[in-house]
Design an enzyme around this catalytic site. Structure first.
Site, PDB file in Angstrom:
ATOM      1  N   ASN A   7       0.771  -1.190   0.062  1.00 59.60           N
ATOM      2  CA  ASN A   7      -0.075   0.074  -0.087  1.00 59.60           C
ATOM      3  C   ASN A   7       0.902   1.256   0.270  1.00 59.60           C
ATOM      4  O   ASN A   7       1.376   1.517   1.176  1.00 59.60           O
ATOM      5  CB  ASN A   7      -1.049  -0.019   1.176  1.00 59.60           C
ATOM      6  CG  ASN A   7      -1.947   1.089   1.398  1.00 59.60           C
ATOM      7  OD1 ASN A   7      -1.695   2.205   0.447  1.00 59.60           O
ATOM      8  ND2 ASN A   7      -2.632   0.888   2.283  1.00 59.60           N
ATOM      9  N   ARG A 107      -2.488  -2.349  -3.550  1.00 60.30           N
ATOM     10  CA  ARG A 107      -3.825  -1.347  -3.138  1.00 60.30           C
ATOM     11  C   ARG A 107      -3.636  -0.223  -4.175  1.00 60.30           C
ATOM     12  O   ARG A 107      -2.572   0.497  -4.205  1.00 60.30           O
ATOM     13  CB  ARG A 107      -3.829  -1.029  -1.493  1.00 60.30           C
ATOM     14  CG  ARG A 107      -4.930   0.013  -1.526  1.00 60.30           C
ATOM     15  CD  ARG A 107      -5.047   0.649  -0.177  1.00 60.30           C
ATOM     16  NE  ARG A 107      -6.165   1.679  -0.104  1.00 60.30           N
ATOM     17  CZ  ARG A 107      -6.222   2.640   0.339  1.00 60.30           C
ATOM     18  NH1 ARG A 107      -5.345   3.182   0.945  1.00 60.30           N
ATOM     19  NH2 ARG A 107      -7.332   3.348   0.311  1.00 60.30           N
ATOM     20  N   HIS A 197     -12.929   3.125  -0.610  1.00 62.69           N
ATOM     21  CA  HIS A 197     -13.019   2.088   0.773  1.00 62.69           C
ATOM     22  C   HIS A 197     -13.645   0.961   0.176  1.00 62.69           C
ATOM     23  O   HIS A 197     -14.018  -0.020   1.053  1.00 62.69           O
ATOM     24  CB  HIS A 197     -13.679   2.702   2.181  1.00 62.69           C
ATOM     25  CG  HIS A 197     -13.123   3.668   2.854  1.00 62.69           C
ATOM     26  ND1 HIS A 197     -13.936   4.730   3.221  1.00 62.69           N
ATOM     27  CD2 HIS A 197     -11.782   4.002   3.127  1.00 62.69           C
ATOM     28  CE1 HIS A 197     -13.127   5.695   3.684  1.00 62.69           C
ATOM     29  NE2 HIS A 197     -11.666   5.316   3.770  1.00 62.69           N
ATOM     30  N   ARG A 258     -11.533  16.086   6.628  1.00 63.72           N
ATOM     31  CA  ARG A 258     -12.274  16.467   5.412  1.00 63.72           C
ATOM     32  C   ARG A 258     -13.804  16.935   5.812  1.00 63.72           C
ATOM     33  O   ARG A 258     -14.409  16.569   6.598  1.00 63.72           O
ATOM     34  CB  ARG A 258     -12.266  15.400   4.246  1.00 63.72           C
ATOM     35  CG  ARG A 258     -11.199  14.765   3.927  1.00 63.72           C
ATOM     36  CD  ARG A 258     -11.442  13.647   2.709  1.00 63.72           C
ATOM     37  NE  ARG A 258     -10.434  13.080   2.445  1.00 63.72           N
ATOM     38  CZ  ARG A 258     -10.042  11.677   2.472  1.00 63.72           C
ATOM     39  NH1 ARG A 258     -11.059  11.169   3.237  1.00 63.72           N
ATOM     40  NH2 ARG A 258      -8.924  11.227   2.092  1.00 63.72           N
ATOM     41  N   GLU A 403      -8.470  -4.851   5.102  1.00 60.10           N
ATOM     42  CA  GLU A 403      -8.176  -4.860   3.770  1.00 60.10           C
ATOM     43  C   GLU A 403      -6.820  -5.574   3.108  1.00 60.10           C
ATOM     44  O   GLU A 403      -7.221  -5.980   2.107  1.00 60.10           O
ATOM     45  CB  GLU A 403      -7.968  -3.196   3.401  1.00 60.10           C
ATOM     46  CG  GLU A 403      -9.233  -2.388   3.738  1.00 60.10           C
ATOM     47  CD  GLU A 403      -9.089  -1.162   3.754  1.00 60.10           C
ATOM     48  OE1 GLU A 403      -8.635  -0.606   4.910  1.00 60.10           O
ATOM     49  OE2 GLU A 403      -9.239  -0.198   3.085  1.00 60.10           O
TER      50      GLU A 403
END
Ligand code: AMP
Length: 422
Positions: A7, A107, A197, A258, A403
């Site tokens: 990742n 990823r 996601h 965010r 993940e």
């Protein structure tokens, strides 16, 4: 099969080595052999922190390696991982050299409309990823760097697979993914909701199915990935029907830094008032808004809870907005899905924050949701836990996400020509 899962961020490289195959997938018996993080790649003081899960009689035995050194790029970073495997002091069962890694899974954030599933990486895939850079300027370049670094270090004989955050959401119907702007912007520039996601939401759906003994078709849940970034996905008949993130990860929930949903004219208003460029304002919405922007304290929910305990009104407000927005989306998705069987919490906040889970689920008895406050309080970190009463029509679960496991499984399935677990 030993899979190296990568990742890559612009200045970071996270990895795991996972041993998986068809039997292990069927029995949920995949094994994490090692993991690590390299931060500040491209600097004089890159920080390496690796850990192997040593096979020994002592189940808690681990092998930890931490150093700081200059690292010019991701290729040098990845070479450090291989050097570590080679060290006599590093004990990873079945892995001591480069050739013990059989495949690599990356990823990859943005697959646009092109990649609806994980794929074996070749020149054409890299070209398509480069083409998508304008859709994910913060993420895809780093993912491409990771692929190029892996090719430089492993050569072309070790297969590499791309697993896309957007792929799970490729099932969204057009009425869910379109924005109400001139249609040509979709046809000309592919402006639409993509969602992110996806690998995490897919994992949650898979674990829910395994726990309940349900088929994909019978899986109707709302998955709440609440981390520093956050998104909610309505999963109907096992497929993503709608999700809160959009063209970019900025849309939807209030997140760590965010803003989430916002009236776009606010951007122009701030630009005029503060004499800022559009890039500066978008940067503020991504990096200085959300929980950090409202509270003025931190993007981390633990700090917000400390602030609340001290009576800080802006910390209280940040949590109020955070929980309110999650609840509002749950309500809208229950309507869009014609009901849900379960609500599943995951990621840093979802897995750990007792208060947020309680606040999101309270006062929903009219929907048949009977929350179990005691089970919620007693929920053990890292364990899949039911936190609604057994009689509750809508079940509520905490399901720790994984993940990396999905990346490893997809990589195994692609390189061994097995069907991918939905
Ligand atoms: P993630 O992006 O999934 O790694 O989640 C990171 C976020 O999880 C942090 O920024 C915190 O807001 C939150 N978090 C982690 N641990 C806890 C905890 N024990 N209680 C509340 N929030 C937590």
């Amino acid at each position: 099969m030993n899979i190296l899962v990568l990742n890559c961020g612009s200045s970071s490289l996270k990895f795991q080595i996972i041993d998986t195959d068809s039997d292990k997938i069927r029995n949920n018996d995949d094994r994490e052999l090692a993991k690590g993080l390299i931060e500040k790649v491209g600097s004089q003081d890159a920080m390496l922190s690796f850990k192997s899960t040593v096979k020994s009689d002592d189940p808690t035995s681990t092998n930890i390696y931490k150093i700081t050194k200059p690292l010019a790029d991701h290729t040098e970073a990845l070479n450090c991982v291989i050097d570590w495997l080679n060290l006599p002091s590093t004990t990873i069962e079945g892995v001591s050299k480069l050739s013990d890694i059989h495949a690599i899974g990356h990823r990859t954030v943005h697959g646009a409309e092109h990649f609806k599933n994980s794929v074996l990486i070749n020149e054409d895939v890299i070209k398509e990823l480069e083409h998508n850079v304008e859709l994910a300027p913060l993420h895809n370049p780093a993912n491409i760097l990771g692929i190029k670094a892996a090719t430089a270090v492993f050569g072309t004989n070790t297969p590499q697979v791309g697993i896309f955050d957007t792929a799970f959401h490729s099932t969204m119907p057009q009425y869910a993914y379109m924005y109400g702007i001139p249609y040509e912007y979709y046809t000309n520039y592919k402006i639409r909701k993509y969602g992110f996601h996806g690998t995490s939401h897919r994992y949650i759906a898979m674990r829910y199915r395994a726990m309940q003994g349900k088929t994909v078709e019978e899986t109707n849940i709302i998955s709440l990935h609440l981390g520093n970034g956050g998104s909610i996905t309505a999963i109907k008949n096992g497929k993503s029907l709608d999700t809160t993130m959009g063209f970019t990860p900025l849309e939807g929930l209030l997140m760590g830094t965010r803003s989430g949903d916002i009236d776009p004219t606010i951007l122009e208003f701030i630009m005029k008032k503060e004499h800022k460029s559009i890039e500066e304002v978008v940067n503020i919405l991504n990096k200085r808004s959300g929980i950090l922007g409202i509270s003025g304290i931190s993007n981390d929910m633990r700090d917000i809870e400390d602030g609340i305990a001290e009576g800080n009104t802006r910390a209280i407000l940040a949590q109020d907005i955070y929980c309110y927005r999650i609840k509002k989306y749950i309500g809208s998705y229950i309507a869009a899905m014609n009901g849900t069987d379960a609500i599943c919490f995951t990621a840093g906040v979802g897995e750990n924050d007792i208060t947020v889970r309680q606040r999101v689920c309270e006062d929903l008895e009219f929907l048949g949701l009977e929350f179990d406050a005691e089970a919620n309080r007693n929920c053990i970190r890292g364990e899949e836990t039911l936190i609604s009463k057994p009689s509750s029509r809508i079940k509520v679960y905490v399901i720790p996400t994984n993940e990396e496991l999905m990346l490893a499984r997809d990589t195994y399935c692609i390189v061994s020509n097995n069907p991918i677990t939905e």
